[in-house]
Motif scaffolding. Sequence first.
Motif, PDB file in Angstrom:
ATOM      1  N   PRO A 197       3.461   3.714  -1.521  1.00 31.39           N
ATOM      2  CA  PRO A 197       4.188   3.925  -2.831  1.00 31.39           C
ATOM      3  C   PRO A 197       5.697   3.791  -2.831  1.00 31.39           C
ATOM      4  O   PRO A 197       6.035   4.517  -2.084  1.00 31.39           O
ATOM      5  N   ASP A 198       6.084   3.126  -3.643  1.00 26.60           N
ATOM      6  CA  ASP A 198       7.616   3.079  -3.922  1.00 26.60           C
ATOM      7  C   ASP A 198       8.044   4.427  -3.767  1.00 26.60           C
ATOM      8  O   ASP A 198       9.432   4.429  -3.454  1.00 26.60           O
TER       9      ASP A 198
ATOM     10  N   LYS B  34      -5.000   0.793   5.139  1.00 25.22           N
ATOM     11  CA  LYS B  34      -3.759   0.881   4.341  1.00 25.22           C
ATOM     12  C   LYS B  34      -2.709   0.202   5.412  1.00 25.22           C
ATOM     13  O   LYS B  34      -2.901  -0.381   6.393  1.00 25.22           O
TER      14      LYS B  34
ATOM     15  N   SER C 159       0.923  -1.190  -0.183  1.00 24.50           N
ATOM     16  CA  SER C 159      -0.119   0.171  -0.017  1.00 24.50           C
ATOM     17  C   SER C 159       0.876   1.274  -0.014  1.00 24.50           C
ATOM     18  O   SER C 159       0.495   2.312  -0.027  1.00 24.50           O
TER      19      SER C 159
ATOM     20  N   LYS D  41      -1.341   8.817   1.078  1.00 25.28           N
ATOM     21  CA  LYS D  41      -1.896   7.868  -0.032  1.00 25.28           C
ATOM     22  C   LYS D  41      -1.555   6.492   0.502  1.00 25.28           C
ATOM     23  O   LYS D  41      -2.515   5.588   0.409  1.00 25.28           O
ATOM     24  N   GLY D  42      -0.483   6.311   1.229  1.00 22.18           N
ATOM     25  CA  GLY D  42      -0.041   5.007   1.596  1.00 22.18           C
ATOM     26  C   GLY D  42      -0.199   4.616   2.959  1.00 22.18           C
ATOM     27  O   GLY D  42      -0.224   3.263   3.229  1.00 22.18           O
TER      28      GLY D  42
ATOM     29  N   LEU E  81       2.379  11.487  -0.495  1.00 21.76           N
ATOM     30  CA  LEU E  81       2.667   9.891  -0.399  1.00 21.76           C
ATOM     31  C   LEU E  81       2.290   9.358   0.835  1.00 21.76           C
ATOM     32  O   LEU E  81       1.766   8.232   1.053  1.00 21.76           O
TER      33      LEU E  81
END
Length: 319
Positions: free
Chosen positions: A43-44, A98, A41, A92-93, A89
């Motif tokens: 983001p790299d 998540k 979940s 988002k992650g 990020l």
Amino acid sequence: MDRLSQAIDTSVSHETDDKESAFVLGEGDEHLLNENALLPSIPDALFKLQELDVLYEDDTETLWTYMRPEKRPSFTPSLLADFEEWQGLIAKGFGPGKSPLRFLVLGSRAPGVFCFGGDLELFQQLIRDGNRDGLVEYGHRCCAILHRNMQALDLPIVTVGLVEGAALGGGFEALLSFDFIIAERGATFGLPEVMFGLFPGMGAHAILSRKLGSAMAERLIFSNETYTAEQMYDLGLVHHLAEPGEGLSATRDFIAKSARKHSGLVHAKKAMRVAQPLEREELFRITELWADAALQLREQDLKVMSRLASAQTRLAEAA
């Protein structure tokens, strides 16, 4: 320049070869690099930012972040861009449904420096060009990042600023947006903007007046003094003191001791934000006043700013 030069010298005078070990997570933590890849979940891109080193620690559900500026340890536009992406990020992650996140820590890899604050070279250029829009845009970006951090990115997390060197100007202001500040003895704090005819425009007035009252806030803003970590602790701005070289260990200890009361800390900080609300628009209005003041600086003020920027650059190159 004497006081500022002294502040810079003091911030690095205690540095030794051994001190560099405080800027990594420690032996045996290499597994964190691998764990980052096991959380789909997240983001790299979060772990590939240009000027921010980011590591996730699964055991404590902590995201460790270290500033690694390419030039001076200041808030250049490129570093601001990394912070904007970093915040996006993380939102988002992490969070419900998540990857879990309980603690967010920010430190610096610059030896002897947390952050010198604003990009003085950019300021000089914008001022000489009479570019108010450029100054306002820079200030608004800083304030937006600071305000999102003050809101803990709208996540149930505890934010921690780890200070192992000098936090001046905007670097000090940035720290004020964290829930807790852990500082090593020997770290220094200050707001030197008054020495070249300006004032700190990215949060100091709004935050310090709420935390300390307007009289004490003005004392810190107008004094052009360098304050020790111990003095900041006595004022209540620094929450925990660590011995030189022990900042990382003290942060780990704080996280361990806070684990069971994490929910209480998160909600207590939310309650404080209700009791002392600070809207982003207030920060924006202050930074617009800062931009207007910047355009009134005289040539001699810009020369002082230039000498300060040069001193910061020399320090960064030496480190």
